[in-house]
Design a protein around this motif. Structure first.
Motif, PDB file in Angstrom:
ATOM      1  N   CYS A 142      -2.609   5.818  -7.422  1.00  0.00           N
ATOM      2  CA  CYS A 142      -2.155   4.742  -8.294  1.00  0.00           C
ATOM      3  C   CYS A 142      -3.162   4.538  -9.434  1.00  0.00           C
ATOM      4  CB  CYS A 142      -1.987   3.441  -7.510  1.00  0.00           C
ATOM      5  SG  CYS A 142      -3.535   2.730  -6.921  1.00  0.00           S
ATOM      6  N   ILE A 143      -2.722   3.886 -10.489  1.00  0.00           N
ATOM      7  CA  ILE A 143      -3.561   3.734 -11.678  1.00  0.00           C
ATOM      8  C   ILE A 143      -3.975   2.271 -11.888  1.00  0.00           C
ATOM      9  CG2 ILE A 143      -2.577   5.758 -12.803  1.00  0.00           C
ATOM     10  CD1 ILE A 143      -0.960   3.784 -14.561  1.00  0.00           C
ATOM     11  N   LEU A 144      -4.125   1.522 -10.800  1.00  0.00           N
ATOM     12  CA  LEU A 144      -4.523   0.122 -10.916  1.00  0.00           C
ATOM     13  C   LEU A 144      -5.830  -0.019 -11.683  1.00  0.00           C
ATOM     14  CD1 LEU A 144      -3.832  -1.623  -7.475  1.00  0.00           C
ATOM     15  CD2 LEU A 144      -2.861  -2.209  -9.698  1.00  0.00           C
ATOM     16  N   ARG A 145      -5.860  -0.973 -12.623  1.00  0.00           N
ATOM     17  CA  ARG A 145      -7.072  -1.274 -13.360  1.00  0.00           C
ATOM     18  C   ARG A 145      -7.696  -2.594 -12.903  1.00  0.00           C
ATOM     19  NH1 ARG A 145      -6.066   3.240 -14.464  1.00  0.00           N
ATOM     20  NH2 ARG A 145      -5.973   4.224 -16.532  1.00  0.00           N
ATOM     21  N   HIS A 146      -6.858  -3.570 -12.535  1.00  0.00           N
ATOM     22  CA  HIS A 146      -7.323  -4.887 -12.114  1.00  0.00           C
ATOM     23  C   HIS A 146      -6.775  -5.179 -10.720  1.00  0.00           C
ATOM     24  CE1 HIS A 146      -8.597  -6.272 -16.248  1.00  0.00           C
ATOM     25  NE2 HIS A 146      -7.831  -5.234 -16.532  1.00  0.00           N
ATOM     26  N   LEU A 147      -7.635  -5.560  -9.782  1.00  0.00           N
ATOM     27  CA  LEU A 147      -7.226  -5.881  -8.418  1.00  0.00           C
ATOM     28  C   LEU A 147      -7.960  -7.130  -7.952  1.00  0.00           C
ATOM     29  CD1 LEU A 147      -5.644  -5.166  -5.866  1.00  0.00           C
ATOM     30  CD2 LEU A 147      -7.535  -3.684  -5.176  1.00  0.00           C
ATOM     31  N   ASN A 148      -7.208  -8.159  -7.564  1.00  0.00           N
ATOM     32  CA  ASN A 148      -7.779  -9.418  -7.091  1.00  0.00           C
ATOM     33  C   ASN A 148      -7.479  -9.566  -5.604  1.00  0.00           C
ATOM     34  OD1 ASN A 148      -8.657 -12.012  -6.607  1.00  0.00           O
ATOM     35  ND2 ASN A 148      -7.618 -12.929  -8.347  1.00  0.00           N
ATOM     36  N   LEU A 149      -8.524  -9.554  -4.780  1.00  0.00           N
ATOM     37  CA  LEU A 149      -8.392  -9.683  -3.321  1.00  0.00           C
ATOM     38  C   LEU A 149      -9.126 -10.916  -2.810  1.00  0.00           C
ATOM     39  CD1 LEU A 149      -9.039  -5.940  -2.401  1.00  0.00           C
ATOM     40  CD2 LEU A 149      -6.837  -7.109  -2.395  1.00  0.00           C
ATOM     41  N   SER A 150      -9.386 -11.874  -3.651  1.00  0.00           N
ATOM     42  CA  SER A 150     -10.179 -13.045  -3.269  1.00  0.00           C
ATOM     43  C   SER A 150      -9.439 -13.931  -2.271  1.00  0.00           C
ATOM     44  CB  SER A 150     -10.544 -13.855  -4.506  1.00  0.00           C
ATOM     45  OG  SER A 150      -9.380 -14.354  -5.136  1.00  0.00           O
ATOM     46  N   ALA A 201       0.822  -1.209   0.000  1.00  0.00           N
ATOM     47  CA  ALA A 201       0.000   0.000   0.000  1.00  0.00           C
ATOM     48  C   ALA A 201       0.855   1.257   0.000  1.00  0.00           C
ATOM     49  CB  ALA A 201      -0.936  -0.012   1.207  1.00  0.00           C
ATOM     50  N   GLU A 202       1.956   1.245   0.748  1.00  0.00           N
ATOM     51  CA  GLU A 202       2.841   2.410   0.801  1.00  0.00           C
ATOM     52  C   GLU A 202       3.520   2.650  -0.544  1.00  0.00           C
ATOM     53  OE1 GLU A 202       5.461   1.526   3.987  1.00  0.00           O
ATOM     54  OE2 GLU A 202       4.007   2.012   5.570  1.00  0.00           O
ATOM     55  N   VAL A 203       3.958   1.570  -1.194  1.00  0.00           N
ATOM     56  CA  VAL A 203       4.624   1.702  -2.488  1.00  0.00           C
ATOM     57  C   VAL A 203       3.645   2.182  -3.557  1.00  0.00           C
ATOM     58  CG1 VAL A 203       5.741   0.404  -4.341  1.00  0.00           C
ATOM     59  CG2 VAL A 203       6.388  -0.004  -1.978  1.00  0.00           C
ATOM     60  N   MET A 204       2.411   1.657  -3.521  1.00  0.00           N
ATOM     61  CA  MET A 204       1.439   1.970  -4.564  1.00  0.00           C
ATOM     62  C   MET A 204       0.930   3.416  -4.502  1.00  0.00           C
ATOM     63  SD  MET A 204       1.261  -0.554  -6.525  1.00  0.00           S
ATOM     64  CE  MET A 204      -0.110   0.065  -7.476  1.00  0.00           C
ATOM     65  N   ARG A 205       1.155   4.098  -3.394  1.00  0.00           N
ATOM     66  CA  ARG A 205       0.705   5.495  -3.297  1.00  0.00           C
ATOM     67  C   ARG A 205       1.341   6.370  -4.364  1.00  0.00           C
ATOM     68  NH1 ARG A 205       1.239   6.298   3.271  1.00  0.00           N
ATOM     69  NH2 ARG A 205      -0.529   4.964   3.865  1.00  0.00           N
ATOM     70  N   GLU A 206       2.589   6.064  -4.705  1.00  0.00           N
ATOM     71  CA  GLU A 206       3.318   6.887  -5.673  1.00  0.00           C
ATOM     72  C   GLU A 206       3.562   6.181  -6.994  1.00  0.00           C
ATOM     73  OE1 GLU A 206       3.781   9.980  -4.982  1.00  0.00           O
ATOM     74  OE2 GLU A 206       3.040   9.722  -2.939  1.00  0.00           O
ATOM     75  N   ASN A 207       3.122   4.920  -7.100  1.00  0.00           N
ATOM     76  CA  ASN A 207       3.360   4.174  -8.331  1.00  0.00           C
ATOM     77  C   ASN A 207       2.416   4.645  -9.430  1.00  0.00           C
ATOM     78  OD1 ASN A 207       2.743   1.683 -10.205  1.00  0.00           O
ATOM     79  ND2 ASN A 207       4.719   1.262  -9.252  1.00  0.00           N
ATOM     80  N   ARG A 208       2.973   4.819 -10.643  1.00  0.00           N
ATOM     81  CA  ARG A 208       2.173   5.303 -11.770  1.00  0.00           C
ATOM     82  C   ARG A 208       2.230   4.363 -12.971  1.00  0.00           C
ATOM     83  NH1 ARG A 208       1.179   7.586  -8.104  1.00  0.00           N
ATOM     84  NH2 ARG A 208       1.031   9.790  -7.607  1.00  0.00           N
ATOM     85  N   THR A 209       2.685   3.127 -12.744  1.00  0.00           N
ATOM     86  CA  THR A 209       2.842   2.202 -13.877  1.00  0.00           C
ATOM     87  C   THR A 209       2.085   0.892 -13.710  1.00  0.00           C
ATOM     88  OG1 THR A 209       4.878   1.326 -12.888  1.00  0.00           O
ATOM     89  CG2 THR A 209       5.101   3.133 -14.479  1.00  0.00           C
TER      90      THR A 209
END
Length: 526
Positions: A208-216, A173-181
């Motif tokens: 972040c620009i996540l399009r697909h997220l799997n939390l199952s 979560a901390e890394v994804m705050r600034e990730n843009r890829t």
């Protein structure tokens, strides 16, 4: 000239925080005996530890020169393996030159993860990383997080089943705050709990620009579902979200439904294998009513009753985007399935319905056939249950009482083996007994049960509600009856004949004497 080139090669920093553009021309590697290859000194030698990864900070202000092929991630990986006394993974080496690294179900922990992270940061060709089931743990994900920080080529990452736990999710979560890829992230089956949902809330609200997220296959439960819903309500990038198998209940399930009223970006939502009560179904219907982006919704295996699905269907009246609805393995019954079909066909957007193995009525099939002449609609369902016309019968040919008790006492009195009974009733030998087969078999065997009571009988034995009776279901029902009879006989004959089973026993003896049905024949059909 060669000495000057090698000095410049050794002076280059090992890892740069800038993306190095690919070369369009490949330079063939020289043979070792002609020109010994010199590896640059590892900048992490003096300060690296098992817990953190230190990268050179010089490249933050300098634009690095393009590296020759000798300084690819492969060489960095080999140097790191030598430093940490590791055996290089040949599969990883091969894949570093391509766009996909797939090392599923490998033991990638500690120094192994560190060496791979160093190589991936230096690499500029890989865009997809699949480490599903790799047992990374919290230390391993700390190293991999640096890859997301320093390599802007990575767009897809699978970390399913990697035992990341709470600390691992916090790092991501901390890394994804600034990730843009990164656009696709799989975090399924990582032991996350409701306490960890606050990190997901922050992730969904980040830039972040996540399009697909799997939390199952985690356990976010009720309070976790509320936190995830708060993040989803404000998210503006996610297109596909999988929340199946997460024990979402009560307020958590309801909050997910309400979040759809404000989120107009989500297109595919999988919330199957949770638990949606009436209140949650009502909230989901409200979300569908306001949502203008959702195209596919999976609510399978949520124990949704016909009254609950009616609340969901209310949202379809004004929804203009939903095209695929999956609701398999819910206790809808033929009537509920018919109601869903009618509501879906009134909504001109629905193009696919999936009822799984849900048995349906003849009316369901007739209505579907009629609409398929005008619209291309795909509908998946189970077997068709045929209605049997009520027949006029002589009540003197039957005995009163529970039809299930009558059946099993008849079988017990004839000393029949339950497997033989099953084979006799299973006319088509498909290892299950349909309603029609059961009705015909009961009639031919002269068991004094009214036809109108047969539906109650088969529903009692049909434990999984699929419209058929399996051998295991027949065994369970018969064993329960025989146990009760044996306990009563163990007390006394009088106790047995004074019971309900004993009364049916006497009635059956009288019936068989009057109709010439021989109880001593060891077969079901005379």
């Amino acid at each position: 000239m060669l000495k000057t080139y090698l000095r410049k090669l050794n002076s280059l920093p090992l890892i740069c925080r800038h993306v190095i553009p690919r070369k369009t021309r490949l330079i063939q590697r020289r043979k070792t005996e002609d020109c010994p290859m010199l590896l640059p000194p590892l900048s992490i030698d003096k300060s690296d530890s098992d817990e953190e990864l230190n990268f050179s900070e010089d490249s933050d202000t300098l634009t690095p020169e393009p590296r020759p092929p000798e300084l690819t991630g492969i060489n960095v990986y080999l140097a790191a393996c030598k430093k940490y006394n590791l055996d290089p993974m040949s599969a990883f080496q091969r894949q570093l030159s391509g766009e996909i690294v797939s090392l599923r179900n490998q033991n990638i922990r500690g120094k192994t993860a560190k060496a791979m992270a160093l190589a991936l940061v230096a690499n500029h060709s890989v865009s997809s990383i699949d480490l599903g089931g790799s047992d990374l743990g919290q230390t391993g994900i700390a190293y991999l997080a640096e890859v997301l920080n320093d390599n802007a080529n990575i767009t897809e990452m699978n970390l399913s089943g990697s035992k990341l736990m709470s600390r691992g999710l916090q790092i991501i979560a901390e890394v994804m705050r600034e990730n843009r890829t990164l656009r696709s992230l799989d975090l399924s089956d990582n032991g996350f709990t409701e306490k960890d949902a606050t990190y997901l809330k922050d992730l969904l609200k980040s830039r972040c620009i996540l399009r697909h997220l799997n939390l199952s296959k985690n356990t976010f439960e009720e309070s976790g579902g509320v936190l995830i819903a708060q993040g989803l309500a404000e998210n503006t990038t996610l297109r596909v979200l999988n929340l199946s198998w997460n024990h979402l209940r009560g307020k958590g399930a309801s909050a997910i439904g309400i979040s759809l009223t404000t989120n107009d970006m989500i297109e595919v939502l999988d919330i199957s294998w949770n638990g949606f009560d009436m209140y949650a179904c009502h909230s989901l219907g409200q979300g569908l009513d306001k949502n203008s982006s959702l195209r596919e919704l999976d609510i399978s295996s949520n124990r949704i009753s016909p009254s609950g699905i009616a609340k969901v269907l209310e949202g379809l009246e004004h929804n203009t985007t939903l095209t695929i609805l999956k609701l398999a393995c819910n206790p809808l019954g033929p009537e509920g399935a018919l109601a869903v079909l009618k509501a879906s066909l009134n909504s001109r957007n629905i193009s696919e319905l999936d009822f799984g193995n849900q048995p349906v009525s003849v009316e369901f099939v007739d209505l579907l056939t009629k609409f398929q002449f005008h619209r291309d609609v795909k509908v998946y369902y189970g077997k068709v249950l045929c209605k049997v016309k009520p027949e006029v019968c002589d009540d003197t040919m039957y005995i009163p009482g529970n039809p299930l008790m009558i059946l099993f006492e008849f079988i017990r009195m004839k000393k029949l083996d339950i497997l033989d009974v099953f084979k006799t009733l299973d006319a088509d030998r498909d290892h299950s007994i349909t309603w029609g087969e059961f009705r015909i078999g009961i009639k031919k065997s002269h068991i004094p049960v009214r036809s109108r009571d047969l539906e109650q009988l088969i529903r009692t034995m049909d434990l999984n509600k699929d419209g058929e009776i399996s051998f295991s279901e027949l065994v369970v029902a018969q064993k329960s009856h025989n146990t009760r009879a044996e306990k009563l006989l163990a007390v006394s004959q009088d106790a047995f004949y004074d019971s309900t089973i004993g009364q049916i026993h006497r009635d059956l003896q009288t019936f068989c004497n009057d109709t010439n049905v021989f109880l001593k024949r060891y077969k079901l059909l005379e």
